[in-house]
Design a protein around this motif. Structure first.
Motif, PDB file in Angstrom:
ATOM      1  N   MET A  46       0.511  -0.796   0.213  1.00  0.00           N
ATOM      2  CA  MET A  46       0.182   0.118   0.557  1.00  0.00           C
ATOM      3  C   MET A  46       0.748   1.235  -0.076  1.00  0.00           C
ATOM      4  O   MET A  46       0.491   2.432  -0.372  1.00  0.00           O
ATOM      5  N   LEU A  47       1.946   1.415   0.400  1.00  0.00           N
ATOM      6  CA  LEU A  47       3.022   2.423   0.052  1.00  0.00           C
ATOM      7  C   LEU A  47       3.432   2.444  -0.656  1.00  0.00           C
ATOM      8  O   LEU A  47       3.197   4.288  -1.231  1.00  0.00           O
ATOM      9  N   PHE A  48       3.754   1.878  -1.427  1.00  0.00           N
ATOM     10  CA  PHE A  48       3.871   1.730  -2.903  1.00  0.00           C
ATOM     11  C   PHE A  48       3.106   2.027  -4.412  1.00  0.00           C
ATOM     12  O   PHE A  48       3.392   2.030  -5.305  1.00  0.00           O
ATOM     13  N   LYS A  49       1.929   1.371  -3.545  1.00  0.00           N
ATOM     14  CA  LYS A  49       0.312   1.187  -4.780  1.00  0.00           C
ATOM     15  C   LYS A  49       0.548   1.881  -5.109  1.00  0.00           C
ATOM     16  O   LYS A  49       0.294   2.222  -7.094  1.00  0.00           O
ATOM     17  N   LYS A  50      -0.056   3.672  -5.292  1.00  0.00           N
ATOM     18  CA  LYS A  50      -0.250   4.757  -6.109  1.00  0.00           C
ATOM     19  C   LYS A  50       0.723   5.245  -7.021  1.00  0.00           C
ATOM     20  O   LYS A  50       0.861   6.406  -7.823  1.00  0.00           O
ATOM     21  N   GLY A  51       1.589   4.608  -6.777  1.00  0.00           N
ATOM     22  CA  GLY A  51       3.386   5.040  -7.575  1.00  0.00           C
ATOM     23  C   GLY A  51       3.945   6.110  -7.272  1.00  0.00           C
ATOM     24  O   GLY A  51       3.459   6.663  -6.382  1.00  0.00           O
ATOM     25  N   PRO A  52       4.697   6.777  -8.176  1.00  0.00           N
ATOM     26  CA  PRO A  52       5.673   7.592  -7.805  1.00  0.00           C
ATOM     27  C   PRO A  52       4.242   9.374  -7.873  1.00  0.00           C
ATOM     28  O   PRO A  52       5.484  10.542  -7.515  1.00  0.00           O
ATOM     29  N   GLY A  53       3.639   9.143  -8.481  1.00  0.00           N
ATOM     30  CA  GLY A  53       2.501  10.671  -7.957  1.00  0.00           C
ATOM     31  C   GLY A  53       2.389  10.629  -6.632  1.00  0.00           C
ATOM     32  O   GLY A  53       1.431  11.716  -6.405  1.00  0.00           O
ATOM     33  N   SER A  54       2.213   9.665  -5.856  1.00  0.00           N
ATOM     34  CA  SER A  54       1.776   9.621  -4.268  1.00  0.00           C
ATOM     35  C   SER A  54       3.008  10.689  -3.543  1.00  0.00           C
ATOM     36  O   SER A  54       3.836   9.524  -3.239  1.00  0.00           O
TER      37      SER A  54
END
Length: 157
Positions: A46-54
């Protein structure tokens, strides 16, 4: 700077420099599956799920980098603390773990009312008690003496 600029290749280089990752493949495992063998107790995709836009994506990478940096200086830090404090040096419990550090970073972001990407992405750098040790003394005089030696060796501006 890489986190402020949202620079993925810079993040890979930064994490490699402090020993958090060894390869691009390891970085891919981290951001695709939220996994890291040493620093993360359990997978956390979940920390990285939304990718580099998060924001959370970059906060986690900054915090991993900070913990990696602390690992690099941990032994010299402990040696210096022992040299300065002598028999008053009690223990070095190790570096604060990633799960607790990310919780503290979130708390600081709220408590310190951090605004905007640049402030919020660096919230993990406010977790300054990651590298720590304890001292034990018998008397107030010993406490004052150890404190003075520490202040002389490590002046605070």
């Amino acid at each position: 700077q890489w986190a402020l600029d949202k620079d993925l290749s810079g993040a890979v280089r930064g994490l490699q420099e402090v020993g958090v990752i060894e390869s691009v493949d390891m970085f891919c495992d981290l951001i695709q599956r939220g996994w890291h063998h040493r620093l993360m107790k359990t997978p956390n995709p979940m920390l990285f799920k939304k990718g580099p836009g998060s924001l959370k994506f970059w906060q986690a990478l900054v915090l991993l980098w900070s913990i990696g940096l602390q690992e690099k200086v941990q032994h010299p830090f402990n040696d210096k603390m022992k040299a300065v404090a002598g028999k008053a040096f009690s223990k070095a419990p190790g570096i604060k773990a990633f799960p607790r550090s990310i919780e503290k970073a979130d708390d600081y972001m709220v408590k310190k009312e951090m605004k905007g990407h640049d402030e919020q992405v660096c919230a993990g750098l406010h977790v300054i008690d990651g590298l720590r040790c304890s001292f034990m003394v018998e008397t107030v005089a010993e406490n004052i003496n150890v404190g003075r030696r520490l202040e002389e060796q490590f002046p605070v501006a």
